[in-house]
Enzyme design. Structure first.
Site, short mmCIF file in Angstrom:
data_model
loop_
_atom_site.label_atom_id
_atom_site.label_comp_id
_atom_site.label_asym_id
_atom_site.label_seq_id
_atom_site.Cartn_x
_atom_site.Cartn_y
_atom_site.Cartn_z
N ASN A 22 -82.79 -22.44 37.86
CA ASN A 22 -83.94 -22.57 38.76
C ASN A 22 -85.14 -23.23 38.09
O ASN A 22 -86.25 -23.19 38.62
CB ASN A 22 -84.34 -21.18 39.29
CG ASN A 22 -83.32 -20.64 40.28
OD1 ASN A 22 -82.55 -21.40 40.87
ND2 ASN A 22 -83.29 -19.33 40.46
N ASP A 62 -86.44 -22.35 43.88
CA ASP A 62 -85.65 -21.27 44.49
C ASP A 62 -86.42 -19.97 44.59
O ASP A 62 -86.22 -19.03 43.82
CB ASP A 62 -84.34 -21.05 43.73
CG ASP A 62 -83.32 -20.30 44.58
OD1 ASP A 62 -83.72 -19.75 45.64
OD2 ASP A 62 -82.14 -20.27 44.22
N LYS A 68 -84.21 -18.08 36.00
CA LYS A 68 -83.02 -18.39 35.21
C LYS A 68 -82.99 -19.90 35.01
O LYS A 68 -83.68 -20.65 35.74
CB LYS A 68 -81.75 -17.91 35.91
CG LYS A 68 -81.52 -18.47 37.31
CD LYS A 68 -80.27 -17.86 37.94
CE LYS A 68 -80.06 -18.37 39.36
NZ LYS A 68 -78.86 -17.76 39.99
N THR A 90 -80.09 -12.09 38.80
CA THR A 90 -78.83 -12.56 38.23
C THR A 90 -78.53 -11.75 36.97
O THR A 90 -79.44 -11.53 36.16
CB THR A 90 -78.94 -14.06 37.90
OG1 THR A 90 -79.31 -14.77 39.10
CG2 THR A 90 -77.63 -14.62 37.38
#
Length: 271
Positions: free
Chosen positions: A141, A154, A138, A172
């Protein structure tokens, strides 16, 4: 702070904060070079929460496996005491992540989006070749270093695909692949889906699958009805739309792999 950490680094100002810990800038007492130290408070992880505990130790383990790579945030040192885990990482400028760039500058021209997604997919090709699935691609990150190069970070949700595919809902809402939500087995191509969502958002300024709640977003992802609204895609090339259709394909067998994304004409031919 761990005394062993303080013997090697001067810990400076706070530059970030997460669910379990804080990120500080630190300076090596030997070289004078600046790094980031991610300090995780183990006491904030619920007793008996095996998933959070797994994430705590997953990240350094996976980072050691996939490093070094020019588009992956590098782990330099690891320190632990009774209450904290400290990871010394490459330092990227505060707030210089893809999420903030999209909010401040987006939507992006195709050339800029291509440069970013190519580096991100290069990182995916590398980790997938080692059997690692990130599972939480995402914009937050995706960091940028002082040279504006992409640094994927991450890896707390990452896992290794061994003899069996992965299971379990991880990720997510806007970015999670439909096969994860459907409860099916899955592999590396979930990262390609998430990367496709990131590319779409860079170009449009909004996600391809949206909703007012997490449940509505999940329902939209499961439907997988990919659209290109004229207001956002009027001047976007057919080439990148073709790539997005092949990255955001519900049929996993037809979805491109990370290597195939790098060979797509929009990537190789500059659009």
């Amino acid at each position: 702070m761990t005394e062993v950490l303080k013997k090697s680094y001067d810990v400076c100002e706070e530059i970030g904060r997460g669910r379990f810990g804080v990120v500080f800038r630190c300076v090596s007492l030997i070289s004078g070079e600046s790094f980031a130290v991610k300090s995780i408070d183990k006491r904030r992880i619920s007793a008996g929460d095996s998933l959070d505990s797994q994430c705590l130790y997953n990240e350094p383990k996976i980072l050691n496996l996939v490093s070094p790579h020019p588009n992956i945030l590098r782990l330099h040192n690891l320190y632990e005491d009774d209450f904290h885990l400290h990871m010394v990482l490459d330092l990227c400028p505060p707030s210089k992540d893809l999420y903030n760039l999209i909010v401040n500058d987006g939507p992006f021209p195709e050339a800029r989006a291509r440069l970013i997604v190519t580096q991100l997919v290069n990182a995916l090709v590398h980790i997938h070749g080692l059997g690692v699935v990130h599972r939480d691609i995402k914009p937050e990150n995706v960091l940028f270093d002082s040279r504006n190069s992409v640094n994927l970070t991450d890896f707390g949700s990452a896992d290794v695909v061994a003899k069996e595919p992965l299971r379990g809902v991880v990720g997510t809402p806007y970015y999670v692949a439909p096969e994860i939500l459907a409860g099916r087995e899955y592999g590396e191509k979930v990262d390609v889906w998430s990367c496709g969502v990131v590319l779409y958002i860079m170009l449009a300024g909004f996600p391809p699958f949206d909703g007012e709640t997490a449940v509505e977003i999940f329902e939209a992802v499961l439907r997988g009805n990919l659209r290109f609204p004229v207001r956002a895609f009027q001047w976007v090339s057919p080439g990148v739309k073709d790539l997005l259709r092949k990255m955001l394909c519900k049929d996993v067998s037809r979805r491109l792999s990370a290597e195939q994304v790098l060979r797509h004409p929009w990537i190789t031919g500059g659009g």
